[in-house]
Write a protein that holds these residues in place. Structure first.
Motif, mmCIF file in Angstrom:
data_model
loop_
_atom_site.group_PDB
_atom_site.id
_atom_site.type_symbol
_atom_site.label_atom_id
_atom_site.label_comp_id
_atom_site.label_asym_id
_atom_site.label_seq_id
_atom_site.Cartn_x
_atom_site.Cartn_y
_atom_site.Cartn_z
ATOM 1 N N GLN A 119 0.845 -1.190 0.000
ATOM 2 C CA GLN A 119 0.000 0.000 0.000
ATOM 3 C C GLN A 119 0.881 1.239 0.000
ATOM 4 N N ASP A 120 0.535 2.200 -0.837
ATOM 5 C CA ASP A 120 1.262 3.463 -0.888
ATOM 6 C C ASP A 120 0.342 4.578 -0.414
ATOM 7 N N ARG A 121 0.866 5.473 0.376
ATOM 8 C CA ARG A 121 0.069 6.575 0.903
ATOM 9 C C ARG A 121 0.145 7.761 -0.051
ATOM 10 N N VAL A 122 -0.991 8.247 -0.494
ATOM 11 C CA VAL A 122 -1.043 9.393 -1.399
ATOM 12 C C VAL A 122 -2.095 10.375 -0.874
ATOM 13 N N PRO A 123 -1.929 11.678 -1.117
ATOM 14 C CA PRO A 123 -2.964 12.649 -0.729
ATOM 15 C C PRO A 123 -4.270 12.369 -1.464
ATOM 16 N N TYR A 124 -5.369 12.727 -0.835
ATOM 17 C CA TYR A 124 -6.681 12.387 -1.405
ATOM 18 C C TYR A 124 -6.918 13.086 -2.730
ATOM 19 N N VAL A 125 -6.264 14.243 -2.977
ATOM 20 C CA VAL A 125 -6.492 14.963 -4.231
ATOM 21 C C VAL A 125 -5.893 14.229 -5.428
ATOM 22 N N LEU A 126 -5.002 13.273 -5.172
ATOM 23 C CA LEU A 126 -4.389 12.511 -6.264
ATOM 24 C C LEU A 126 -5.172 11.257 -6.613
ATOM 25 N N GLY A 127 -6.181 10.926 -5.835
ATOM 26 C CA GLY A 127 -6.957 9.732 -6.127
ATOM 27 C C GLY A 127 -6.980 8.783 -4.948
ATOM 28 N N PRO A 128 -7.621 7.624 -5.116
ATOM 29 C CA PRO A 128 -7.718 6.651 -4.019
ATOM 30 C C PRO A 128 -6.358 6.053 -3.686
ATOM 31 N N ARG A 129 -6.257 5.573 -2.474
ATOM 32 C CA ARG A 129 -5.001 4.967 -2.011
ATOM 33 C C ARG A 129 -4.790 3.633 -2.717
ATOM 34 N N PRO A 130 -3.669 3.458 -3.428
ATOM 35 C CA PRO A 130 -3.451 2.206 -4.173
ATOM 36 C C PRO A 130 -3.066 1.054 -3.259
ATOM 37 N N ARG A 131 -3.637 -0.111 -3.523
ATOM 38 C CA ARG A 131 -3.318 -1.323 -2.770
ATOM 39 C C ARG A 131 -3.077 -2.464 -3.749
ATOM 40 N N PHE A 132 -2.103 -3.288 -3.460
ATOM 41 C CA PHE A 132 -1.749 -4.415 -4.323
ATOM 42 C C PHE A 132 -1.515 -5.647 -3.460
ATOM 43 N N ILE A 133 -1.950 -6.792 -3.962
ATOM 44 C CA ILE A 133 -1.700 -8.081 -3.322
ATOM 45 C C ILE A 133 -0.558 -8.763 -4.070
ATOM 46 N N LEU A 134 0.510 -9.045 -3.348
ATOM 47 C CA LEU A 134 1.673 -9.705 -3.939
ATOM 48 C C LEU A 134 1.685 -11.167 -3.510
ATOM 49 N N ASP A 135 1.716 -12.053 -4.482
ATOM 50 C CA ASP A 135 1.824 -13.477 -4.185
ATOM 51 C C ASP A 135 3.197 -13.792 -3.612
ATOM 52 N N ARG A 136 3.360 -15.015 -3.328
ATOM 53 C CA ARG A 136 4.635 -15.486 -2.764
ATOM 54 C C ARG A 136 5.799 -15.040 -3.643
ATOM 55 N N VAL A 137 6.755 -14.343 -3.009
ATOM 56 C CA VAL A 137 7.954 -13.854 -3.720
ATOM 57 C C VAL A 137 9.113 -14.762 -3.346
ATOM 58 N N GLU A 138 9.682 -15.401 -4.349
ATOM 59 C CA GLU A 138 10.775 -16.330 -4.102
ATOM 60 C C GLU A 138 12.015 -15.594 -3.613
ATOM 61 N N ALA A 139 12.939 -16.350 -3.025
ATOM 62 C CA ALA A 139 14.182 -15.758 -2.544
ATOM 63 C C ALA A 139 14.929 -15.109 -3.699
ATOM 64 N N GLY A 140 15.305 -13.844 -3.524
ATOM 65 C CA GLY A 140 15.997 -13.112 -4.579
ATOM 66 C C GLY A 140 15.082 -12.623 -5.694
ATOM 67 N N GLY A 141 13.773 -12.842 -5.570
ATOM 68 C CA GLY A 141 12.846 -12.432 -6.623
ATOM 69 C C GLY A 141 12.392 -10.995 -6.450
ATOM 70 N N ARG A 142 11.621 -10.534 -7.416
ATOM 71 C CA ARG A 142 11.116 -9.163 -7.388
ATOM 72 C C ARG A 142 9.709 -9.117 -7.970
#
Length: 462
Positions: A119-142
């Motif tokens: 989740q990234d925090r943004v002022p309300y004038v820029l739009g809704p607060r973005p949220r993302f679900i990240l699946d399992r990230v392997e070791a050394g992955g991105r």
């Protein structure tokens, strides 16, 4: 940009330090509604089992109470070493346009992560607060995600800090871990492309971006200097050589950069209304458009407000428009205009005092409502410039309803007349006017003045 809560580029998914008591409070505070419900049900079942003497119900109660506690302990003790970064594209965007924010998460530990919510925090004038679900990230992955932001209002808006939410598989506990830094998105005024008109280029300091100041007006009026080693012999002025008895050469043509000062009236009482479609926002956008346009034409430009202040870092001659320096100067001015707001002042006299007498070149003013005293101050500014163009906002039309009938002669028209009699090329700015059309109109009026009054622009109504 690199974010970090446990080093310059990393953040732990668990907690560090604080003691066992503080850790227990943190874990229990992260219980979700489901976890609190299970805990309450377990405690209630245990109490009922004790009162009723039901050992089976006691075991059920202990299981219900223990499940959220175990989940909280597991989430709290989980260690995910991840690094996060944010990139803005672009970092400076005009009002009403979109910018894209790119987020990147790297798992720098040797173990894979579980399910993460970013989740990234943004002022309300820029739009809704973005949220993302990240699946399992392997070791050394991105993982890379992005979202868009947009604002119709100028300003500087912080983005961040970036947050990670850790959940257990049963949804009993949720803990938030934040990175430490943030970025800034600058929303600058809208810039309208303007045509390359001259607006009476005969005026001093106006015309092409670079003019030539000749040291001689002709063969007989040459202003020579003594010969220096390396001078071109073709520039020897023989008549002066015979007169002074030593070798004299004609002076070189000295390039002189045209100058322009853009005056922005920011007085609060001078502008009525608010919001992206207000008169003040039109004036700010108009000043930005003129500054960028003249910089591209090679002018040395200066931004001046009614308080007498200018852009930080601006030289005495303003910003020069040339190559990369022009882009940097435009960026500084746009950053200043992005956060400019109404001033507490009520007079334009400080701006008048800053102007150098007769040495300003072109003066372009964006003015709000004027009373008689302030109109007289603006009229006196004409004597301190080579040419003067005023865009006077019609405050009544900006707040008047479409069905209202305007008065045939009001104070706005009287102020226009005063400025024109003082030598200004004054243009009225009604609501919703196009700066490009008004820019052409000012050129036509200025050209008519020069034709009627001569090249000096001192004729009737100049």
């Amino acid at each position: 940009m690199t974010l970090g809560a446990a080093g310059p580029a990393e953040a732990d998914g668990g907690a560090r330090g604080g003691g066992a008591r503080g850790g227990a409070r943190t874990a229990l505070a992260g219980l979700t509604t489901r976890g609190r419900s299970f805990l309450a049900a377990g405690v209630a079942a245990a109490v009922c089992a004790y009162v009723l003497g039901q050992p089976d119900l006691l075991r059920v109660g202990l299981l219900l109470a223990a499940l959220p506690l175990v989940c909280a302990a597991v989430v709290y003790r989980t260690r995910y070493r991840v690094a996060g970064s944010r990139r803005l594209s672009p970092a400076r965007v005009p009002a009403g346009s979109e910018a894209r924010v790119h987020l990147r998460m790297d798992n720098v530990s040797r173990l894979p992560t579980g399910l993460l919510m970013l989740q990234d925090r943004v002022p309300y004038v820029l739009g809704p607060r973005p949220r993302f679900i990240l699946d399992r990230v392997e070791a050394g992955g991105r993982r890379e995600v992005s979202y868009r932001v947009r604002s119709d209002l100028r300003g500087r808006y912080p983005l961040g800090p970036l947050q990670l939410r850790l959940n257990d598989p049963f949804g009993m506990c949720e803990l938030t871990r934040s990175f430490s830094t943030y970025d800034t998105l600058t929303v600058v005024p809208r810039v309208e492309a303007l045509p390359a008109v001259r607006l009476g280029g005969e005026a001093k300091g106006y015309g092409d971006g670079r003019q030539r100041s000749l040291a001689l007006a002709g063969e007989d009026d040459a202003i020579p200097r003594g010969y220096r080693y390396g001078d071109d012999l073709r520039r020897v002025h023989w008549r002066s050589t015979a007169r002074y008895g030593e070798l004299m050469v004609r002076r070189e043509e000295q390039p002189q950069r045209s100058r322009c000062t853009v005056l922005l009236d920011t007085r609060g009482p001078a502008h009525r209304g608010a919001g992206p479609d207000s008169a003040f926002e039109w004036a700010v956008s108009g000043a930005a458009s003129v500054l960028v346009h003249l910089l591209e034409r090679g002018f040395s430009v200066r931004l001046l407000t009614d308080t007498g202040s200018s852009v930080p870092g601006e030289g005495t001659e303003g910003f020069a428009g040339s190559g990369q320096g022009s882009a940097d100067a435009a960026g500084l001015m746009m950053d200043t205009l992005a956060v400019i707001d109404h001033s507490d002042g009520t007079s334009l006299s400080p701006a008048h005092d800053v102007l150098r007498g007769g040495n300003e070149g072109l003066l372009v003013a964006f003015l709000g409502d004027l009373d008689e005293e302030e109109a007289a101050v603006i009229a006196k500014m004409r004597r301190r410039s080579g040419a003067a163009v005023a865009f006077l906002l019609d405050g009544d039309s900006w707040v008047r309803e479409p069905n209202d009938v305007p008065h045939p002669m009001n104070r706005h028209q009287e102020r226009l007349r005063m400025l024109r009699e003082a030598g200004w090329t004054a243009v009225s700015v009604p609501r919703g006017a196009s700066l490009e059309e008004l820019w052409r109109q000012a050129d036509r009026e200025r050209s008519g003045v020069v034709t009627a009054g001569g090249p000096s622009g001192r004729g009737t109504g100049s």
